[in-house]
Design a protein around this motif. Structure first.
Motif, PDB file in Angstrom:
ATOM      1  N   GLY A   1       0.781  -1.234   0.000  1.00  0.00           N
ATOM      2  CA  GLY A   1       0.000   0.000   0.000  1.00  0.00           C
ATOM      3  C   GLY A   1       0.808   1.277   0.000  1.00  0.00           C
ATOM      4  N   ALA A   2       2.102   1.210  -0.269  1.00  0.00           N
ATOM      5  CA  ALA A   2       2.943   2.410  -0.271  1.00  0.00           C
ATOM      6  C   ALA A   2       2.785   3.160  -1.589  1.00  0.00           C
ATOM      7  CB  ALA A   2       4.400   2.035  -0.050  1.00  0.00           C
ATOM      8  N   ASN A   3       2.795   4.497  -1.514  1.00  0.00           N
ATOM      9  CA  ASN A   3       2.779   5.307  -2.723  1.00  0.00           C
ATOM     10  C   ASN A   3       4.212   5.586  -3.174  1.00  0.00           C
ATOM     11  OD1 ASN A   3       3.763   7.479  -1.116  1.00  0.00           O
ATOM     12  ND2 ASN A   3       1.662   8.081  -0.608  1.00  0.00           N
ATOM     13  N   GLU A   4       4.353   6.366  -4.247  1.00  0.00           N
ATOM     14  CA  GLU A   4       5.679   6.574  -4.827  1.00  0.00           C
ATOM     15  C   GLU A   4       6.639   7.256  -3.857  1.00  0.00           C
ATOM     16  OE1 GLU A   4       6.684   5.315  -7.493  1.00  0.00           O
ATOM     17  OE2 GLU A   4       4.810   4.666  -8.415  1.00  0.00           O
ATOM     18  N   LEU A   5       6.167   8.296  -3.159  1.00  0.00           N
ATOM     19  CA  LEU A   5       7.040   8.999  -2.222  1.00  0.00           C
ATOM     20  C   LEU A   5       7.431   8.109  -1.044  1.00  0.00           C
ATOM     21  CD1 LEU A   5       5.560  12.619  -2.134  1.00  0.00           C
ATOM     22  CD2 LEU A   5       7.672  11.836  -3.225  1.00  0.00           C
ATOM     23  N   GLN A   6       6.493   7.274  -0.596  1.00  0.00           N
ATOM     24  CA  GLN A   6       6.807   6.362   0.502  1.00  0.00           C
ATOM     25  C   GLN A   6       7.824   5.312   0.065  1.00  0.00           C
ATOM     26  OE1 GLN A   6       2.813   5.091   1.407  1.00  0.00           O
ATOM     27  NE2 GLN A   6       2.672   6.418   3.218  1.00  0.00           N
ATOM     28  N   ILE A   7       7.705   4.853  -1.184  1.00  0.00           N
ATOM     29  CA  ILE A   7       8.692   3.902  -1.703  1.00  0.00           C
ATOM     30  C   ILE A   7      10.067   4.540  -1.741  1.00  0.00           C
ATOM     31  CG2 ILE A   7       9.400   2.628  -3.760  1.00  0.00           C
ATOM     32  CD1 ILE A   7       6.430   2.226  -4.388  1.00  0.00           C
ATOM     33  N   LEU A   8      10.108   5.780  -2.215  1.00  0.00           N
ATOM     34  CA  LEU A   8      11.393   6.475  -2.298  1.00  0.00           C
ATOM     35  C   LEU A   8      11.991   6.687  -0.922  1.00  0.00           C
ATOM     36  CD1 LEU A   8      13.566   8.045  -3.859  1.00  0.00           C
ATOM     37  CD2 LEU A   8      12.082  10.056  -3.723  1.00  0.00           C
ATOM     38  N   TRP A   9      11.192   7.169   0.031  1.00  0.00           N
ATOM     39  CA  TRP A   9      11.700   7.552   1.333  1.00  0.00           C
ATOM     40  C   TRP A   9      12.020   6.346   2.228  1.00  0.00           C
ATOM     41  CZ3 TRP A   9      14.045  11.217   3.774  1.00  0.00           C
ATOM     42  CH2 TRP A   9      14.021  11.273   5.173  1.00  0.00           C
ATOM     43  N   LYS A  10      11.136   5.357   2.223  1.00  0.00           N
ATOM     44  CA  LYS A  10      11.285   4.251   3.170  1.00  0.00           C
ATOM     45  C   LYS A  10      12.043   3.048   2.597  1.00  0.00           C
ATOM     46  CE  LYS A  10       7.110   5.394   5.817  1.00  0.00           C
ATOM     47  NZ  LYS A  10       5.811   4.907   6.334  1.00  0.00           N
ATOM     48  N   VAL A  11      12.005   2.896   1.271  1.00  0.00           N
ATOM     49  CA  VAL A  11      12.619   1.719   0.672  1.00  0.00           C
ATOM     50  C   VAL A  11      13.953   2.040   0.002  1.00  0.00           C
ATOM     51  CG1 VAL A  11      12.316  -0.144  -1.017  1.00  0.00           C
ATOM     52  CG2 VAL A  11      10.364   0.653   0.328  1.00  0.00           C
ATOM     53  N   LEU A  12      13.974   3.095  -0.835  1.00  0.00           N
ATOM     54  CA  LEU A  12      15.154   3.360  -1.651  1.00  0.00           C
ATOM     55  C   LEU A  12      16.185   4.259  -0.983  1.00  0.00           C
ATOM     56  CD1 LEU A  12      13.450   3.799  -5.147  1.00  0.00           C
ATOM     57  CD2 LEU A  12      14.583   1.785  -4.204  1.00  0.00           C
ATOM     58  N   VAL A  13      15.736   5.261  -0.247  1.00  0.00           N
ATOM     59  CA  VAL A  13      16.689   6.190   0.374  1.00  0.00           C
ATOM     60  C   VAL A  13      17.686   5.473   1.290  1.00  0.00           C
ATOM     61  CG1 VAL A  13      16.876   8.069   2.059  1.00  0.00           C
ATOM     62  CG2 VAL A  13      15.312   8.287   0.129  1.00  0.00           C
ATOM     63  N   PRO A  14      17.243   4.506   2.141  1.00  0.00           N
ATOM     64  CA  PRO A  14      18.256   3.800   2.949  1.00  0.00           C
ATOM     65  C   PRO A  14      19.300   3.064   2.114  1.00  0.00           C
ATOM     66  CG  PRO A  14      16.053   3.443   3.849  1.00  0.00           C
ATOM     67  CD  PRO A  14      15.867   4.121   2.522  1.00  0.00           C
ATOM     68  N   VAL A  15      18.904   2.599   0.922  1.00  0.00           N
ATOM     69  CA  VAL A  15      19.846   1.889   0.059  1.00  0.00           C
ATOM     70  C   VAL A  15      20.760   2.862  -0.679  1.00  0.00           C
ATOM     71  CG1 VAL A  15      20.027   0.145  -1.771  1.00  0.00           C
ATOM     72  CG2 VAL A  15      18.068   0.129  -0.222  1.00  0.00           C
ATOM     73  N   LEU A  16      20.319   4.115  -0.814  1.00  0.00           N
ATOM     74  CA  LEU A  16      21.052   5.114  -1.595  1.00  0.00           C
ATOM     75  C   LEU A  16      22.115   5.843  -0.787  1.00  0.00           C
ATOM     76  CD1 LEU A  16      18.107   6.756  -3.606  1.00  0.00           C
ATOM     77  CD2 LEU A  16      19.905   5.293  -4.507  1.00  0.00           C
ATOM     78  N   ARG A  17      22.396   5.403   0.411  1.00  0.00           N
ATOM     79  CA  ARG A  17      23.343   6.123   1.266  1.00  0.00           C
ATOM     80  C   ARG A  17      24.715   6.298   0.618  1.00  0.00           C
ATOM     81  NH1 ARG A  17      24.557   3.957   7.241  1.00  0.00           N
ATOM     82  NH2 ARG A  17      25.543   2.304   6.002  1.00  0.00           N
ATOM     83  N   PRO A  18      25.290   5.274  -0.049  1.00  0.00           N
ATOM     84  CA  PRO A  18      26.608   5.502  -0.685  1.00  0.00           C
ATOM     85  C   PRO A  18      26.589   6.599  -1.736  1.00  0.00           C
ATOM     86  CG  PRO A  18      26.156   3.155  -0.491  1.00  0.00           C
ATOM     87  CD  PRO A  18      24.886   3.855  -0.136  1.00  0.00           C
ATOM     88  N   SER A  19      25.562   6.612  -2.600  1.00  0.00           N
ATOM     89  CA  SER A  19      25.499   7.652  -3.628  1.00  0.00           C
ATOM     90  C   SER A  19      25.222   9.015  -3.024  1.00  0.00           C
ATOM     91  CB  SER A  19      24.427   7.303  -4.670  1.00  0.00           C
ATOM     92  OG  SER A  19      23.153   7.193  -4.066  1.00  0.00           O
ATOM     93  N   MET A  20      24.441   9.065  -1.959  1.00  0.00           N
ATOM     94  CA  MET A  20      24.199  10.340  -1.278  1.00  0.00           C
ATOM     95  C   MET A  20      25.474  10.851  -0.620  1.00  0.00           C
ATOM     96  SD  MET A  20      20.417   9.965   0.433  1.00  0.00           S
ATOM     97  CE  MET A  20      18.948   9.981  -0.590  1.00  0.00           C
ATOM     98  N   THR A  21      26.295   9.939  -0.119  1.00  0.00           N
ATOM     99  CA  THR A  21      27.575  10.349   0.467  1.00  0.00           C
ATOM    100  C   THR A  21      28.455  11.008  -0.582  1.00  0.00           C
ATOM    101  OG1 THR A  21      27.460   8.523   2.058  1.00  0.00           O
ATOM    102  CG2 THR A  21      29.613   9.557   1.710  1.00  0.00           C
ATOM    103  N   ILE A  22      28.455  10.464  -1.789  1.00  0.00           N
ATOM    104  CA  ILE A  22      29.227  11.072  -2.874  1.00  0.00           C
ATOM    105  C   ILE A  22      28.738  12.488  -3.132  1.00  0.00           C
ATOM    106  CG2 ILE A  22      29.755  10.923  -5.334  1.00  0.00           C
ATOM    107  CD1 ILE A  22      29.586   7.900  -5.098  1.00  0.00           C
ATOM    108  N   ILE A  23      27.420  12.671  -3.191  1.00  0.00           N
ATOM    109  CA  ILE A  23      26.859  14.007  -3.442  1.00  0.00           C
ATOM    110  C   ILE A  23      27.244  14.964  -2.320  1.00  0.00           C
ATOM    111  CG2 ILE A  23      24.705  15.313  -3.639  1.00  0.00           C
ATOM    112  CD1 ILE A  23      23.470  12.931  -5.033  1.00  0.00           C
TER     113      ILE A  23
END
Length: 281
Positions: free
Chosen positions: A181-203
């Motif tokens: 039941g997650a929407n697009e923003l919830q998928i981004l924030w709760k599912v993908l953002v924790p996985v994106l930590r290495p790329s965010m560190t680069i930024i």
């Protein structure tokens, strides 16, 4: 016999490679050592020959004097304020844009992505005057807005890096979240953002370094001395007290410390993010 010779060459090759890298590292560190050494010398012994790498009488007061001649504390505060808003803008905007390019399918997606990448080929000098005129019409000159607001419109290079990283993440995670039941923003924030930590560190690291070393932007848009950043403040220090290189090196040593700290604490995620960055199309 051949196998023995090959195996004997491997340790020798490794030792030679390590020796070469150590020598190269010391060569790269010579300017840094000279900066610290000069910051502890008197004005008379700064350029003595032969150079004295370890001062006999370290002048620790040079650091106090350097900060008394120029308001470096104010410059540091101004720089870190700009850093905060720019880092937030880059991370949020680049994440949203990269998520759209990697997860949504719409007509003209690839064309828009290529146009975005093509903007990186435009030299900054070409857009400098039109950009200044635009911000001047908005009455943003002598404010931090021209230095921070553009960060909220995403950097093409960072969008490309994060998009490539997102393409390596299976879409099964998105589908599972949608079933729950997650929407697009919830998928981004709760599912993908924790996985994106290495790329965010680069930024974060690259953005911090770019803003910290930026001289042209603050020089163009800031007129009030109390709003100057570290880069402009150091330039003014050189113009006002250019002959006192020991004080300048003391100020430079303090200024370079934040860069060393952020690279030290972020090196694990930074190296891991660069190594795992995909090139999937």
């Amino acid at each position: 016999m051949t196998n023995v010779n090959v195996s004997a060459r491997k340790p020798f090759g490794k030792i030679a490679a390590y020796c070469f890298l150590i020598i190269l590292s010391f060569a790269c560190m010579v300017p840094f050592f000279w900066m610290i050494s000069t910051s502890l010398k008197t004005k008379a012994t700064t350029f003595q020959f032969p150079p004295q790498w370890i001062p006999a009488d370290p002048q620790w007061a040079n650091y106090v004097n350097a900060f008394s001649f120029a308001p470096f504390a104010t410059y540091i505060t101004n720089t870190l304020t700009i850093e905060l808003f720019v880092i937030i803008g880059q991370v949020v905007s680049c994440t949203l844009v990269a998520y759209g390019f990697s997860r949504f399918r719409f007509r003209g997606r690839e064309v828009l992505f290529m146009i975005m990448l093509a903007t990186m080929l435009i030299p900054e000098q070409v857009t400098m005057i039109p950009t200044f005129l635009m911000f001047s019409k908005l009455n943003w000159v002598d404010t931090y807005l021209p230095l921070t607001v553009p960060a909220y419109f995403a950097n093409p290079f960072f969008v490309f890096l994060m998009r490539q990283y997102l393409l390596t993440i299976p879409k099964d995670l998105d589908e599972a979240a949608k079933i729950d039941g997650a929407n697009e923003l919830q998928i981004l924030w709760k599912v993908l953002v924790p996985v994106l930590r290495p790329s965010m560190t680069i930024i974060v690291v690259f953005t911090f370094t770019n803003v910290y070393n930026d001289f042209m932007g603050p020089l163009i848009y800031l007129n009030s001395p109390e709003k100057f950043t570290l880069a402009v403040g150091l330039a003014n220090f050189v113009s006002s007290r250019g002959s006192e290189w020991n004080l300048l090196m003391a100020a430079s040593t303090v200024v370079v410390v934040p860069l060393l700290l952020i690279y030290y604490f972020a090196q694990r995620n930074l190296i891991g993010g660069i190594a795992s960055m995909g090139i999937k199309g």
